[in-house]
Design an enzyme around this catalytic site. Structure first.
Site, short mmCIF file in Angstrom:
data_model
loop_
_atom_site.label_atom_id
_atom_site.label_comp_id
_atom_site.label_asym_id
_atom_site.label_seq_id
_atom_site.Cartn_x
_atom_site.Cartn_y
_atom_site.Cartn_z
N LYS A 72 1.05 -1.05 0.12
CA LYS A 72 -0.21 0.26 0.42
C LYS A 72 1.17 1.42 0.02
CE LYS A 72 -4.15 -2.08 0.69
NZ LYS A 72 -3.55 -3.39 1.51
C1 LIG Z 1 -3.85 -4.63 0.42
C2 LIG Z 1 -3.25 -5.42 -0.06
C3 LIG Z 1 -3.87 -6.44 -0.46
C4 LIG Z 1 -4.96 -6.68 -1.57
O1 LIG Z 1 -4.62 -5.60 -2.51
P1 LIG Z 1 -5.80 -5.53 -4.24
O2 LIG Z 1 -5.51 -4.07 -4.33
O3 LIG Z 1 -7.03 -4.96 -2.64
O4 LIG Z 1 -6.59 -6.22 -4.29
C5 LIG Z 1 -3.27 -8.03 -0.61
N1 LIG Z 1 -1.65 -8.25 0.14
C6 LIG Z 1 -1.71 -7.24 0.95
C7 LIG Z 1 -0.52 -7.45 2.25
C8 LIG Z 1 -2.33 -6.48 1.01
O5 LIG Z 1 -1.56 -5.14 1.53
#
Ligand SMILES: *Cc1c(COP(=O)(O)O)cnc(C)c1O
Length: 495
Positions: free
Chosen positions: A112
């Site tokens: 993120k």
């Molecule tokens: C948010 C997240 C995901 C999922 O990603 P999306 O874009 O919501 O599909 C996968 N792995 C981690 C560690 C995340 O923080």
């Protein structure tokens, strides 16, 4: 050529990128989508000679067409700096026929950060461009990861404040510690007596309260959101797929124009949608493998064409993917419906009313580049263990879903195409699950002892994000009832 952003749910007017970023969601509740996907206007060979920041500029300039070169470069410089612990920003690690694209080298050691480190800059630039003089107040409800990444992104960004609400007894001790030790004069963290839904509802109510908006405006503030459906989070995620291909070319791991597969551990469908956009910009991507954990709504959808959220919610060891409504999938549905907002709106109405919708056969043929896979908890743990035993490489539980899911795909298809696996979190973020997967005996150890053990066994240094919270002082201790959230916000803003 200018790119404008339209809603997925009606033919209301198209807005430039800066307006879409400021608004987050369209007025009709739809998501903003680009009116076309621009093609890369430099060759992959040229991109292979560029740094992450340079690639970021070449990709983002095509989507954020109302930003000047100077504005966009300033945003990129402010985001991808020493907050990341490697100059590569998103390095690739080769294991067999696959390449792990490590998206966890930022401030909070999860992917993120890739978007949330630039969103504050995109948002403040958008505010300036649209002559908004108010200070932007970001309100966020979090179940753990997004809150910390947003706090780290917005900390000390001039012209912004950020307030994060989390369920006081609903996040892990490490997650709570990460948040309440957050530095920055403009950051506020509040625990609420309630669950995540209460926090989310409280935040939504404040967003939709016109009286409050008026009061804020009079004092020079306005709310905004750092939600994952914001186009300002999606566009920066396209960059690392272009970059990954360019790096593979530069290192002569692939030939010019060689196709690769991309595998993404998926929750809200944002990350894999970015890969789909990269493919549509001209990156030679063959299959897009969408990997789910045991909450396999998406796997079932790709199999059957029916999206059905009416099922039990399963708590897994990849919690950031424990999701039954993948919001960003709407952008893909809109597209495979032939950019038909009416048709999409109808399907989304079915989803919100009955929790289910089915796409037509014609729409289904448009999904041919996607493969749905999933991995059980057992398969994930086994994958973590065998990767460690065979290569000494340690991956986190989310990445393991992708990796194990891809193994299943390769076994069934015999597809030998080289693959990039999106590695979405550092194993240090989920130390306990990861160490337990490697050996049950670790379950008896304390959290920080486990961290040191992981460091030894993976031969990697403990990331700053973890080092920091060992000793960091608690800077936020506000706790409130769920009906006091508005008052708490007013207190922080001094109104
Ligand atoms: C948010 C997240 C995901 C999922 O990603 P999306 O874009 O919501 O599909 C996968 N792995 C981690 C560690 C995340 O923080």
């Amino acid at each position: 050529m200018e790119v404008l952003y339209k809603s997925t749910r009606s033919n209301s007017e198209a807005v430039p990128a800066s307006k879409a970023i400021l608004k987050g969601l369209a007025d009709d509740g739809g998501l903003f989508v680009p009116d076309h996907i621009p093609a890369l206007d430099v060759s992959l060979q040229d991109l292979s000679k560029m740094s992450y920041k340079e690639v970021a500029y070449e990709v983002m300039k095509l989507f954020l067409t109302d930003f000047t070169e100077e504005e966009l470069k300033k945003c990129i410089d402010g985001a991808y700096d020493e907050k990341f612990d490697t100059e590569a920003i998103a390095p690739l690690t080769e294991i067999g026929n696959t390449y792990y694209l490590e998206l966890y080298h930022g401030a909070t050691i999860a992917f993120k950060d890739m978007a949330l480190s630039i969103l504050p800059h995109l948002l403040t630039t958008s505010a300036k461009k649209n002559k908004i003089e108010n200070e932007i107040v970001i309100l966020t409800a979090t179940s753990g990861d997004t809150g910390k990444a947003a706090l780290a992104g917005f900390a000390d960004v001039p012209g912004t404040k950020i307030i994060v609400f989390y369920p006081k007894n609903g996040v892990s001790p490490i997650q709570e510690k990460q948040m309440v030790t957050q530095k920055g004069d403009n950051t506020h963290v509040v625990g609420i007596h309630g669950n995540f839904d209460d926090a989310q509802t409280g935040v939504k109510n404040m967003f939709h309260n016109p009286e409050l908006a008026k009061e804020l405006n009079a004092k020079g503030f306005q709310f905004s959101s750092a939600n994952s459906i914001n186009i300002g989070r999606l566009v920066p995620q396209i960059v690392y797929y272009v970059y990954a291909y360019a790096r593979l070319l530069a290192e002569e791991k692939i030939a010019d124009k060689e196709m690769i597969n991309v595998v993404v551990p998926t929750g809200n469908f944002g990350n894999i949608l970015a890969a789909f956009y990269a493919k549509n910009m001209g990156v030679p991507i063959a299959k897009l493998v969408c990997a789910s954990n045991e909450n396999k709504v998406l796997f079932d959808f790709f199999q059957s064409g029916t999206y059905d959220r009416n099922r039990d919610f399963i708590l897994t060891s990849s919690p950031s993917m424990d999701i039954l409504i993948s919001s960003n999938l709407e952008r893909l549905i809109y597209r495979i419906a032939g950019n038909d907002s009416e048709k999409n709106a109808e399907l989304m109405k079915n989803l919100s009313e009955g929790g289910v919708y089915t796409i037509t056969d014609e729409m289904k043929t448009e999904l041919k580049d996607f493969v749905g896979e999933y991995a059980s908890e057992e398969e994930c743990f086994k994958k973590i263990r065998t990767l460690y035993e065979e290569y000494g490489y340690v991956i986190d539980t989310h990445t393991a879903v992708a990796s194990a899911g891809y193994d299943t795909y390769v076994k069934q298809s015999q597809d030998q195409t080289k693959a990039v696996i999106a590695s979405t979190a550092s194993p240090y973020k989920f130390t306990r699950s990861v160490m337990k997967a490697i050996d049950e005996k670790y379950d008896k150890m304390e959290d920080f002892a486990l961290v040191d053990e992981l460091s030894k066994l993976s031969n990697t240094s403990v990331p700053n994000a973890i080092e920091e919270i060992r000793t960091a002082p608690v800077l936020h201790d506000t706790v409130c009832e769920k009906d006091e959230m508005e008052q708490v916000v007013k207190n922080f803003l001094g109104i």
